[in-house]
Each structure stands twice: as structure tokens, then as C-alpha cells.
Design an enzyme around this catalytic site. Structure first.
Site, mmCIF file in Angstrom:
data_model
loop_
_atom_site.group_PDB
_atom_site.id
_atom_site.type_symbol
_atom_site.label_atom_id
_atom_site.label_comp_id
_atom_site.label_asym_id
_atom_site.label_seq_id
_atom_site.Cartn_x
_atom_site.Cartn_y
_atom_site.Cartn_z
ATOM 1 N N HIS A 112 -19.426 30.790 15.578
ATOM 2 C CA HIS A 112 -21.258 30.679 14.875
ATOM 3 C C HIS A 112 -20.506 31.403 13.592
ATOM 4 O O HIS A 112 -20.551 32.205 13.145
ATOM 5 C CB HIS A 112 -21.359 32.065 15.467
ATOM 6 C CG HIS A 112 -23.307 31.571 14.838
ATOM 7 N ND1 HIS A 112 -24.587 31.773 16.280
ATOM 8 C CD2 HIS A 112 -22.875 32.009 13.847
ATOM 9 C CE1 HIS A 112 -25.123 31.760 15.781
ATOM 10 N NE2 HIS A 112 -25.417 32.338 14.469
ATOM 11 N N GLU A 156 -24.714 25.214 14.719
ATOM 12 C CA GLU A 156 -25.027 24.406 13.565
ATOM 13 C C GLU A 156 -23.873 23.598 12.680
ATOM 14 O O GLU A 156 -23.838 24.033 10.979
ATOM 15 C CB GLU A 156 -25.498 25.247 12.379
ATOM 16 C CG GLU A 156 -27.193 25.905 13.771
ATOM 17 C CD GLU A 156 -27.572 26.622 12.043
ATOM 18 O OE1 GLU A 156 -29.503 26.503 12.238
ATOM 19 O OE2 GLU A 156 -27.250 27.214 11.281
#
Length: 438
Positions: A112, A156
Site C-alpha cells: 500500500h 492503486e
């Protein structure tokens, strides 16, 4: 009652660097300590979830949520190349066990945004050996952690492309030269080695290869675990004359990534806002549109629009791994959640395979370059004492989760009632705390 599918995942999400504190072996920590720094402030102790995980998960379960998406930190697990910390792995196993004890399904994020400092010194994703190194880390961690059925490789993967203009504006000016020099000195290499500044072509090659390596590594040791990649996808619309610019944005930021992960176990959709492409090539909120403190258009409908498009393009199961609202007006956060879910229910009714919703985020936390100024959390945190403060929005989402649906009028529940249901471990951190946070 607008009911959601059986076994729908109702949860909240966090990232380890944003909540744990003391992530001193990571590249992000190094950048925060640089002087001058591009970060508003260092993360420090964050909200101390490293020590308070069991309390936080007890609160989440007492609210009525049935799953928690949290990260395991590569920089803690492999602080030096090939040297794994059993103590860190034991900690994350205790986190998984804490979830399972209260009936909460853990979803693990293996990356992350942050990486071990040594990975970044070697070039980060720009290094040819990165996919193999990431796969090795994923295999080692997955083999030693047990009790999770869901995993995300990268959070992402496409976000560096989205934030490139911001970094260029902040750091590619003569005035910013000392900041850039300090950042690269702290990293021990070019800023492009940091995940959030990785070039697009590297993401589409090395990044997607690393995702595949991590996915295959996890499934090689945990075949039943459902593995996906999360992507930042906003609702891209256009005013008359702006359609070509909207289509270029989708092609640059979204579609190649979506096409690459079509057929994975799931795609993690992370949506916060809508962008309108203008005929002059600019983009942003509509004129006079309400915005959040992040500057995002306050548009709960955006989530459904994105999920509709992702499903139509990929026919791959979707989990909303992030959706949230930033600001101090918690009443609006409550409304945002209910409105977003109402529209999402409609897309499910159209036939889209959407299997869960994770609100970002559980706790007001460290929002990267913005420091502690942005408030997304369902729980507030008094950082002087680290006491958790339950917001009305947390109760509202918990009620929706318990009902597995949206009622015309969901009654507000007082936080005091939660203390009767929550395990005693949760009480010292603020269950039953005052709700005057709207």
C-alpha cells in the site's frame, strides 16, 4: 428495504503506514524525515494501531461490520534483502486472529504505497528484478500467515499516473529544488524510484508483472484465497466538446490497467469523486459544485457510475475496496455513505457482480503529503491520548451492514449501546465516547 446480496462484504479499510506508526524501515518514512520535506509533517506514532489493533477491530465488529481490509508492511516483514522478520509476521498473524475471534473476515493488502528502503535504493519498480522480489515476499508472507480468504497485491497501481501532475507542480520548479534534492538524498536515488512517482510505462510493464507475480505467489501457497488488484478510478465525464479529453484520460489512467486484470478473482474499485473534462482540455468539479476538504467534487453517485463501467468493460467481479468522504461535517459523511450505497444497489440490480463495500477509512489517520489535516475516518482519534471517538457515520454504516440493506429511515444508535455489545478490550479506546463530531 433495499437488500444487498447474501454474504456481501461490509467493511472499512486502512493502510499500515497511515495507522501503525514507527514504520522506520520504509522509503516513505525516509522522505518524511528529509529537510526540507515534501510532506507536511512526519507520520510518527500515527494512530498507534500497531499496539491497538485488537481494540480497533473490536470496535469495528461491535459496529456491525463483517470485514476489515488492512495492510501488511513489506518494510517490516523484509527489512533487508532476504532477511524476514518472524516477529513482524507473528504480529500480523495476531491481527488476523483478532479479526477471526470477533467474526470479521480479514482482507490483506500486500503493498500500500510504501516499500522497504532497500527496494527503493535499488530502483523500486524501475529495477528489472522487482517483480521477482515482490513475488518472493508475497509467497513468504502468504505461506506464514493463515486465516485470510481475500488479498490485494497492490493498492492503486495506477495512482502514480494520476498524481504525476501534482508532483510536477510541487517539485519541478526552481523554488522546489532544495525539496527535491533532500528527497533524493533521503531515498538514496532518484525520486522516480518511490512508488508514488513511478513512470506510467514502468507501471504498465514492471508494475503489472509484479502484480501477476504476487498474485501467482499467493495462490501457489493459498490456492483458495481470492486475489485482486485495486485501482483508483474516478467517474470521468465531459462537458460538450470535452469528450476527446475525457477519453484520453481514461486511456491514460484507467483502461490499460483494467484490461490487464480482466479475469482476476476480483477488481478492487476505489472511487471518491467525479471529474468533468472541459472543451479547453482542463478538468475538475463542475462550476459551483460542492467539494470536500480534499478538493474532490462531493459526488456519491460517482461510485455507481464507475462500477457500471468497470463491469461492462471487464465482466470481472468487483469489490469496492475504498470509497469515502473527507471533512469535519460528519452528518454529510452519513449522507454520502447512504447515497453512494443507494446508487450502488441500483447497479447491482442491473446485474453487476459487486461483492462488497469497504469505507475509507476506519480512523482519521495520516493522509500522506497532507499529514493529519484530512479527516476521512468513521472513528476520530484524539492524538494526544490516542483515544478513539465513534462518529455517527460509523453507527449508520454499521446499521446498514447489520441489515444488509438500506431502509427508508435507519434509526441512529447511541454509541453508549455499543459498549454493551463490544468486547471489554474495546472500551478503553473510546467506545461510548461523545458523538459531537458532526
Amino acid at each position: 428495504m433495499k437488500r444487498f446480496p447474501d454474504n456481501f462484504l461490509w467493511g472499512s479499510a486502512t493502510a499500515p503506514h497511515q495507522v501503525e506508526g514507527g514504520n522506520a524501515n520504509s522509503d516513505c518514512w525516509a522522505l518524511e524525515q528529509a529537510r526540507p520535506s515534501m510532506f507536511q509533517e512526519p507520520s510518527g506514532d500515527c494512530v498507534d494501531q500497531w499496539n491497538r489493533f485488537s481494540d480497533d477491530i473490536a470496535i469495528l465488529a461491535a459496529l456491525g461490520l463483517n470485514t476489515y481490509r488492512f495492510g501488511i508492511e513489506w518494510a517490516r516483514i523484509e527489512p533487508q534483502p532476504g532477511q524476514y522478520s518472524q516477529a513482524a509476521l507473528d504480529h500480523y498473524q495476531r491481527c488476523i486472529d483478532a479479526c477471526l475471534r470477533v467474526g470479521v473476515a480479514p482482507m490483506l493488502s500486500f503493498h500500500h504505497f510504501t516499500s522497504p528502503a532497500w527496494i527503493t535504493r535499488l530502483g523500486g519498480l524501475n529495477d528489472a528484478d522487482y517483480p521477482e522480489r515482490f513475488g518472493r515476499y508475497c509467497a513468504h508472507a502468504a505461506a506464514r500467515l493463515d486465516g485470510f480468504d481475500w488479498a490485494c497485491t497492490f493498492n492503486e497501481l495506477n495512482v502514480p499516473v494520476l498524481v504525476e501532475p501534482m508532483f510536477n507542480e510541487k517539485l519541478r520548479t526552481p523554488e522546489a529544488a532544495p525539496v527535491l534534492a533532500a528527497a533524493e538524498a533521503a531515498l538514496g536515488g532518484p525520486l522516480a524510484n518511490f512508488f508514488l512517482t513511478t513512470p506510467r510505462d514502468v507501471l504498465l510493464t514492471q508494475g503489472l508483472s509484479a502484480h501477476a507475480a504476487g498474485r501467482d505467489a499467493i495462490k501457489s501457497v493459498r490456492p483458495s484465497v481470492q486475489v485482486g488488484l485495486t485501482l483508483s478510478i474516478q467517474d470521468e465525464q465531459a462537458e460538450p466538446g470535452g469528450e476527446v479529453h475525457r477519453d484520453r484520460r481514461l486511456e491514460k489512467y484507467v483502461d490499460p490497467f483494467l484490461d490487464a486484470v480482466r479475469g482476476d478473482d476480483f477488481i478492487g474499485v476505489q472511487t471518491y469523486t467525479r471529474y468533468i473534462s472541459r472543451a479547453d482540455g482542463g478538468y475538475g468539479p463542475a462550476p459551483d459544485e460542492r467539494v470536500t476538504t480534499m478538493g474532490f467534487a462531493d459526488r456519491p453517485q460517482a461510485l455507481a457510475q464507475v462500477c457500471r463501467r468497470v463491469w461492462e468493460r471487464t465482466k470481472t467481479p468487483i469489490i469496492v475496496t475504498e470509497n469515502g468522504w473527507a471533512g469535519d461535517q460528519d452528518k454529510r459523511r452519513e449522507q454520502f455513505i447512504a447515497e453512494a450505497l443507494d446508487h450502488l444497489h441500483g447497479v447491482i440490480g442491473e446485474g453487476a457482480d459487486i461483492r462488497g463495500y469497504y469505507y475509507w477509512t476506519l480512523l482519521d489517520n495520516y493522509e500522506w503529503l497532507s499529514g493529519y489535516s484530512q479527516k476521512f475516518g468513521l472513528l476520530g482519534v484524539d492524538r494526544a491520548t490516542q483515544r478513539r471517538l465513534i462518529k455517527p457515520s460509523a453507527l449508520t454504516l454499521g446499521q446498514i451492514a447489520r441489515d444488509n440493506g438500506l431502509s427508508p429511515a435507519s434509526p441512529m444508535r447511541r454509541a453508549e449501546s455499543l459498549t454493551e455489545r463490544a468486547p471489554s478490550a474495546a472500551r478503553p479506546t473510546g467506545v461510548g465516547a461523545p458523538l459531537g463530531m458532526a
